[in-house]
Enzyme design. Structure first.
Site, mmCIF file in Angstrom:
data_model
loop_
_atom_site.group_PDB
_atom_site.id
_atom_site.type_symbol
_atom_site.label_atom_id
_atom_site.label_comp_id
_atom_site.label_asym_id
_atom_site.label_seq_id
_atom_site.Cartn_x
_atom_site.Cartn_y
_atom_site.Cartn_z
ATOM 1 N N PHE A 1 0.791 -1.112 0.011
ATOM 2 C CA PHE A 1 0.065 -0.031 0.206
ATOM 3 C C PHE A 1 1.037 1.122 -0.006
ATOM 4 O O PHE A 1 1.811 1.404 1.003
ATOM 5 C CB PHE A 1 -0.824 -0.028 1.097
ATOM 6 C CG PHE A 1 -1.938 1.021 1.057
ATOM 7 C CD1 PHE A 1 -2.921 1.300 0.435
ATOM 8 C CD2 PHE A 1 -1.495 2.402 1.800
ATOM 9 C CE1 PHE A 1 -3.910 2.293 0.268
ATOM 10 C CE2 PHE A 1 -2.365 3.522 1.877
ATOM 11 C CZ PHE A 1 -3.533 3.537 1.027
ATOM 12 N N ASP B 1 9.230 2.633 1.698
ATOM 13 C CA ASP B 1 8.098 3.360 2.093
ATOM 14 C C ASP B 1 7.978 3.115 3.817
ATOM 15 O O ASP B 1 7.690 1.779 3.972
ATOM 16 C CB ASP B 1 6.859 2.808 1.649
ATOM 17 C CG ASP B 1 5.479 3.385 1.908
ATOM 18 O OD1 ASP B 1 5.623 3.999 3.195
ATOM 19 O OD2 ASP B 1 4.692 3.394 1.251
ATOM 20 N N LYS C 1 2.694 9.387 8.534
ATOM 21 C CA LYS C 1 1.977 9.041 9.664
ATOM 22 C C LYS C 1 2.446 9.596 11.061
ATOM 23 O O LYS C 1 1.934 10.476 11.846
ATOM 24 C CB LYS C 1 1.505 7.505 9.585
ATOM 25 C CG LYS C 1 0.920 6.969 8.608
ATOM 26 C CD LYS C 1 0.259 5.635 8.687
ATOM 27 C CE LYS C 1 -0.893 5.491 7.859
ATOM 28 N NZ LYS C 1 -0.649 4.738 6.522
HETATM 29 C C1 LIG Z 1 -0.642 5.313 5.215
HETATM 30 C C2 LIG Z 1 0.068 4.858 4.221
HETATM 31 C C3 LIG Z 1 0.527 5.571 3.193
HETATM 32 C C4 LIG Z 1 -0.555 6.784 2.679
HETATM 33 O O1 LIG Z 1 -0.274 7.905 3.312
HETATM 34 P P1 LIG Z 1 -1.563 8.912 3.355
HETATM 35 O O2 LIG Z 1 -0.955 9.951 4.263
HETATM 36 O O3 LIG Z 1 -2.975 8.400 3.766
HETATM 37 O O4 LIG Z 1 -1.484 9.453 1.900
HETATM 38 C C5 LIG Z 1 1.473 4.917 2.265
HETATM 39 N N1 LIG Z 1 2.102 4.073 2.613
HETATM 40 C C6 LIG Z 1 2.016 3.294 3.529
HETATM 41 C C7 LIG Z 1 2.826 2.157 3.960
HETATM 42 C C8 LIG Z 1 1.188 3.746 4.584
HETATM 43 O O5 LIG Z 1 0.873 2.940 5.391
#
Ligand SMILES: *Cc1c(COP(=O)(O)O)cnc(C)c1O
Length: 398
Positions: free
Chosen positions: A128, A215, A244
């Site tokens: 994701f 990420d 986050k």
């Molecule tokens: C939450 C998340 C995102 C997206 O972040 P947003 O602030 O909602 O755009 C991308 N990568 C990972 C691994 C995430 O947990």
């Protein structure tokens, strides 16, 4: 409920109005233990005094200027983050998706500058990376993509944890320029790859001159038991994204780069109106200072180990529990069946949890949670899981 909001979320039937530490209160004044932290955002818990004070102070001084001026707090935050991560430069945006957009643009510019036509990025199944067009195209979940075609091209997908699949791409796809991967998959179900996976990706990226892009939007900011999850492996990525937990709820995202990757963007190549404004940077600086002064990285590692052990204890020999896994305070309990209703059942018992990838109960407690609170969490949750699995069994046999 009013229908003035677009129906992007199937919302739970409570609204929260107040929080303190690991606890939140709904509008009817019911109290809940928060084992989700707004999905890995409020790592310091709610209404943390250091963050509150930093926001209050900065709001009274200067909230926003523009990136056409020098921003001292952004510089300070950049210095601090790059030093902690062993990276060279950082670009600030306002969310995870934006941080990943910056990473994807860096990889493409890197490829194009090196004369590679149609540069491609290797991405993973069950990953994701966000909801913007490029990041949803990178995401390994059809539900996130369906209906938004044509997707952004230039992504090659391989199974997560499968290093041979990446080696095969290296042989067959000479236009590859980067690998984008989560050190632990969050939304995908708290999937932890083989121990040497990141080290092997590092090696392959070095061999082929690819950018290794991590990420760490969910795994970063001390949650994994290291400030950044890659620090478990003793390597450095070329690019890392954060969001986050960085602002404890104040929107901020970051794309960090090292070495050659840090020199790709020049003036005009990328930008953001709000990114790295004084308010967000003041909050993030307070978060970093608190993580360090209160040793929350070590806390995440120890509390995570305790919760995992207690869950293993409480759910020992319970049929239907497939696996209990975690790294620091990224914890997943995989059942043998879909269990979305556990979220509402937990709510009724005063506990906030999440279910992801249909069958995985996901816990992302705040790093400041006490042992006693963790005991309460495990107690409520193990009872709920046992009851849920028993019900399922008797239903089947009826
Ligand atoms: C939450 C998340 C995102 C997206 O972040 P947003 O602030 O909602 O755009 C991308 N990568 C990972 C691994 C995430 O947990």
């Amino acid at each position: 409920m009013s229908d003035s909001l677009m129906a992007t979320y199937k919302r739970l039937p409570i609204g929260l109005q107040k929080g303190e530490g690991a606890w939140v209160w709904d509008t009817a004044d019911n109290k809940y233990l928060d084992a989700l932290s707004g999905i890995a955002v409020c790592g310091l818990g709610h209404a943390h005094p250091a963050v509150t004070e930093a926001i209050r102070r900065q709001a009274g001084e200067l909230i926003h200027t523009s990136n056409i001026y020098q921003i001292d707090l952004q510089q300070q935050l950049g210095d601090k983050l790059t030093a902690l991560a062993g990276m060279d430069r950082v670009f600030f945006g306002n969310s995870g998706a934006e941080a990943n957009e910056a990473a994807i643009k860096l990889a493409r510019l890197y490829g194009n500058k090196n004369g590679i036509e149609n540069p491609a990025i290797i991405v993973m199944e069950h990953s994701f990376h966000g909801r913007t067009l490029a990041t949803l195209s990178a995401t390994g979940n059809r539900k996130v993509q369906a209906g938004f075609e044509p997707l952004v091209s230039g992504f090659i997908r391989v199974p997560y944890g499968d290093i041979e699949a990446i080696r095969t791409i290296a042989k067959n796809s000479p236009n590859t320029v980067a690998v984008l991967v989560e050190p632990v998959q969050g939304e995908g179900g708290i999937n932890i790859p083989p121990e040497e996976y990141l080290n092997d990706i590092r090696t392959i990226c070095d061999e082929h001159n690819w950018l290794m892009m991590l990420d760490e939007i969910q795994s970063g900011m001390a949650r994994s038991g290291r400030m950044f999850a890659f620090q478990h492996n003793g390597i450095h990525p070329d690019i890392m994204t954060l969001a986050k937990g960085l602002g404890n709820g104040v929107p901020i995202g970051a794309c960090l780069a090292k070495g050659k990757a840090a020199e790709i963007f020049g003036p005009g190549a990328h930008g953001s109106t709000f990114g790295g404004n004084p308010l967000a940077c003041a909050a993030a600086l307070a978060v970093l200072e608190t993580i360090e002064s209160d040793q929350l990285t070590e806390r995440a590692e120890n509390l995570g180990a305790k919760i995992l052990a207690d869950l293993a204890d409480g759910l020992q020999d319970v049929a239907g529990v497939e696996e209990i896994r975690g790294m620091g305070l990224l914890i997943g309990i995989e059942l043998d069946r879909p269990c979305p209703e556990l979220v509402t059942q937990a709510l009724e018992k005063g506990l906030l949890i999440n279910v992801t990838a249909e069958k995985v109960i996901r816990l992302l407690p705040p790093l400041i949670m006490s042992d006693e609170e963790a005991n309460t969490l495990v107690e409520i949750l193990t009872d709920l899981i046992k009851a849920f699995l028993n019900e399922g069994t008797s239903d089947n046999s009826a």
